[in-house]
Design a protein around this motif. Structure first.
Motif, mmCIF file in Angstrom:
data_model
loop_
_atom_site.group_PDB
_atom_site.id
_atom_site.type_symbol
_atom_site.label_atom_id
_atom_site.label_comp_id
_atom_site.label_asym_id
_atom_site.label_seq_id
_atom_site.Cartn_x
_atom_site.Cartn_y
_atom_site.Cartn_z
ATOM 1 N N SER A 337 -25.973 51.401 14.040
ATOM 2 C CA SER A 337 -25.361 50.104 13.761
ATOM 3 C C SER A 337 -25.524 49.734 12.292
ATOM 4 C CB SER A 337 -26.006 49.033 14.643
ATOM 5 O OG SER A 337 -25.738 47.739 14.161
ATOM 6 N N SER A 338 -26.693 50.047 11.723
ATOM 7 C CA SER A 338 -26.924 49.719 10.311
ATOM 8 C C SER A 338 -26.015 50.537 9.403
ATOM 9 C CB SER A 338 -28.391 49.961 9.940
ATOM 10 O OG SER A 338 -28.688 51.337 9.850
ATOM 11 N N GLN A 341 -22.707 48.730 9.638
ATOM 12 C CA GLN A 341 -22.768 47.496 8.851
ATOM 13 C C GLN A 341 -22.699 47.799 7.355
ATOM 14 O OE1 GLN A 341 -22.764 44.460 10.153
ATOM 15 N NE2 GLN A 341 -23.123 44.958 12.296
ATOM 16 N N TYR A 366 -22.770 38.583 3.287
ATOM 17 C CA TYR A 366 -22.956 39.455 4.448
ATOM 18 C C TYR A 366 -24.372 40.025 4.461
ATOM 19 C CZ TYR A 366 -21.281 42.313 8.286
ATOM 20 O OH TYR A 366 -21.075 42.854 9.536
ATOM 21 N N TYR A 370 -26.980 39.710 7.511
ATOM 22 C CA TYR A 370 -27.453 40.946 8.121
ATOM 23 C C TYR A 370 -28.970 41.048 8.055
ATOM 24 C CZ TYR A 370 -28.379 45.944 8.574
ATOM 25 O OH TYR A 370 -28.899 47.148 8.947
ATOM 26 N N ASN A 374 -30.890 41.359 11.614
ATOM 27 C CA ASN A 374 -31.362 42.715 11.877
ATOM 28 C C ASN A 374 -32.886 42.767 11.923
ATOM 29 O OD1 ASN A 374 -29.866 45.267 12.314
ATOM 30 N ND2 ASN A 374 -31.304 46.056 10.796
ATOM 31 N N LEU A 414 -27.685 39.986 18.406
ATOM 32 C CA LEU A 414 -26.636 40.970 18.667
ATOM 33 C C LEU A 414 -25.249 40.343 18.551
ATOM 34 C CD1 LEU A 414 -28.254 42.868 21.680
ATOM 35 C CD2 LEU A 414 -28.031 43.678 19.323
ATOM 36 N N CYS A 416 -24.501 37.836 16.611
ATOM 37 C CA CYS A 416 -24.272 37.663 15.170
ATOM 38 C C CYS A 416 -23.785 38.969 14.547
ATOM 39 C CB CYS A 416 -25.556 37.201 14.477
ATOM 40 S SG CYS A 416 -25.989 35.475 14.752
ATOM 41 N N LEU A 417 -24.425 40.080 14.902
ATOM 42 C CA LEU A 417 -24.007 41.378 14.364
ATOM 43 C C LEU A 417 -22.592 41.724 14.818
ATOM 44 C CD1 LEU A 417 -27.322 43.423 14.837
ATOM 45 C CD2 LEU A 417 -26.276 42.769 12.666
ATOM 46 N N GLY A 426 -22.381 35.348 11.669
ATOM 47 C CA GLY A 426 -21.843 36.706 11.665
ATOM 48 C C GLY A 426 -20.334 36.718 11.592
ATOM 49 N N LYS A 430 -18.094 38.223 8.442
ATOM 50 C CA LYS A 430 -17.066 39.250 8.631
ATOM 51 C C LYS A 430 -15.703 38.772 8.131
ATOM 52 C CE LYS A 430 -18.790 42.291 12.258
ATOM 53 N NZ LYS A 430 -20.204 42.027 12.046
ATOM 54 N N TYR A 460 -22.601 46.307 21.322
ATOM 55 C CA TYR A 460 -23.380 45.076 21.175
ATOM 56 C C TYR A 460 -23.356 44.258 22.475
ATOM 57 C CZ TYR A 460 -23.784 45.688 16.091
ATOM 58 O OH TYR A 460 -24.089 46.149 14.823
#
Length: 518
Positions: A337-338, A341, A366, A370, A374, A414, A416-417, A426, A430, A460
């Motif tokens: 995931s990172s 991102q 961002y 993050y 995270n 999650l 938010c990601l 998030g 984006k 997610y």
């Protein structure tokens, strides 16, 4: 501001006096305090480790936490963003250290992130019986290097800061002695990072040969008018210099070290690398591209756009393939995931090649979002890992029934990601990144990003839904009490994410065009 002056013998003529004046060097100690403080505390911890008895070793951790908190607080007197030091006496505008708004925001991200990592590490160091003095010395040293990098304004200081942030991280990844995965992760991380740094150093030498300067502003001016016979050399230098920073961001194809390194490292260090390590890489990319190499935007702009598309696609595709029952699948999912991102974070930097520095604010916005969510996700993973050390995604099934606040926090992180309500911060981040691509004429990249955002929703939301499902088996025994430093780390990141989701303009205001002026 204090002045450090070199003593010079008096001379009868005016010429020696003028020469003596040119030797004066000023150091703004207040400006460099956020960097000097963690470095000084690191030395204190290293020496104290020799004398502190074993039963009092936890005091070293609390001393480190206090040092990072003090370094973060030291940013407050600098909020005007108008300080610079280590300037050339012949050109006062060319400084090696500049505490502008851009540097201060990234330093806050780095030091606050290191502080959360330290809170998570207090318990981890004790439980895993890692050598406390070495661990805290390395963490503080890496944080000092990471805090130095955003304020660096010459290529030599940038490379030194990059290595000071990276070298201790190699040892931190391999800190679990006797663990095969930890040793293997440290070796992979070390070899790949050293190779990338060597390539960057070659690029810096080419740039210096073409321009005769290492200061970013002077390099930018001289690259505007490079002699024809040096143009190829300068172009190669620009491309090679970006490699080391692209490695730190885990951009494809420099991403292969990420999953194994995150799995082998102690969990707080995996979180540290996912946030602070990326902040170092993206900051370096921004400084060398936007400040030093704008004349070659036709070289690095398309390259970064392609890297952004590949990075987000590879990261999200690999995250989709993670099996819920595989050991370490939760850490691997966060690792991939990172990488995905990182692709989003690269978009505004690529857009800056087409429409100017204003787009950089999108990356900063961002990155702040993050970092908060995270680190929060890794904090919850550290809590769950205390009773379920295999770190499988399936271990989170029914977490709400066992630890409702931790489950709600992880669900919010999650979302938010993923960029879904109620994770408004998030979503805003984006949208800001997406708009930077559209405004710069990179419509194809905006389409790739939209497709990847939809891909990421699956894994997610799958993990989020698992938190609220009925557990497969009843919990055995009494629930273990969560260590309060871990609880504090989860609470701080969760409250910050909620506040920012309620007022996303706080981040967007910091990340406006005035953050990184023309």
């Amino acid at each position: 501001m204090t002045a450090l002056t070199a003593s010079v013998l008096s001379a009868p003529s005016a010429a020696p006096a003028a020469e003596a004046t040119s030797l004066v060097q000023s150091v703004d100690w207040l400006a460099i305090t956020p960097v000097v403080l963690p470095a000084a505390v690191a030395l204190v911890v290293l020496v104290a480790d020799l004398f502190v008895p074993e039963r009092r070793k936890p005091l070293l951790g609390w001393l480190s936490v206090a040092g990072l908190a003090a370094a973060t607080a030291a940013l407050l007197p600098l909020r005007a963003g108008d300080r610079a030091t280590f300037c050339l006496t012949t050109d006062p505008a060319a400084c090696s250290y500049t505490a502008d708004h851009f540097a201060l925001v990234i330093q806050f991200l780095v030091l606050a992130g290191a502080l959360v990592t330290a809170l998570l590490s207090v318990t981890a160091v004790r439980d895993a019986r890692m050598p406390a003095g070495e661990y805290w010395f390395l963490l503080l040293s890496s944080a000092a290097g990471a805090a130095l990098l955003p304020a660096s304004r010459d290529l030599a200081t940038l490379i030194v800061a990059l290595e000071v942030a990276s070298l201790p991280a190699f040892a931190l990844v391999g800190m679990r002695r006797g663990d095969r995965l930890s040793s293997e992760a440290a070796l992979k991380f070390f070899l790949s990072s050293v190779t990338a740094t060597a390539v960057s150093l070659l690029g810096v030498s080419f740039v210096y040969a073409a321009t005769g300067s290492l200061h970013l502003t002077q390099v930018a001016d001289r690259l505007e008018d490079v002699p024809g016979q040096l143009d190829t050399l300068a172009m190669a230098g620009v491309a090679l210099t970006l490699v080391g920073f692209a490695f730190k961001t885990a951009a494809v194809p420099f991403h292969f070290w990420v999953p194994d390194t995150y799995v082998g490292a102690p969990l707080p260090i995996a979180g540290y690398l996912s946030v602070i390590g990326k902040a170092v890489g993206f900051t370096g990319l921004i400084l060398v591209t936007v400040i030093a190499f704008p004349a070659y935007s036709d070289v690095w702009g398309p390259a970064l756009a392609v890297l952004a598309a590949l990075t987000m696609t590879v990261g999200n595709a690999a995250a989709l393939r993670q099996s819920a029952d595989r050991p370490n699948s939760a850490v691997r999912l966060l690792a991939w995931s990172s990488v995905g991102q990182a692709g989003y974070l690269l978009v505004p930097i690529a857009a800056a090649a087409y429409s100017g520095r204003d787009q950089i604010g999108s990356t900063v916005a961002y990155a702040l979002m993050y970092a908060v969510v995270n680190l929060g996700a890794f904090a919850v993973a550290a809590l769950v890992g205390r009773t379920k050390p295999l770190h499988r995604i399936s271990d989170y099934r029914g977490l709400y029934a066992e630890r409702p606040l931790a489950a709600l926090s992880l669900a919010f992180f999650l979302l938010c990601l993923a960029g879904l309500p109620p994770g408004i911060i998030g979503l805003f981040a984006k949208v800001t990144v997406f708009r930077s691509a559209v405004d710069s004429g990179l419509g194809w990249l905006a389409v790739v990003m939209a497709v990847n955002v939809v891909m990421a929703l699956y894994y997610y939301l799958r993990w989020t839904a698992l938190l609220f499902r009925a557990p497969q088996t009843a919990a055995e025994g009494a629930r273990t009490k969560a260590p309060w430093p871990v609880s504090v780390a989860i609470a701080v990141t969760a409250v910050t994410a909620v506040v920012l989701s309620g007022a996303p303009e706080l981040v967007l205001r910091f990340a406006s065009g005035s953050l990184f002026p023309q």
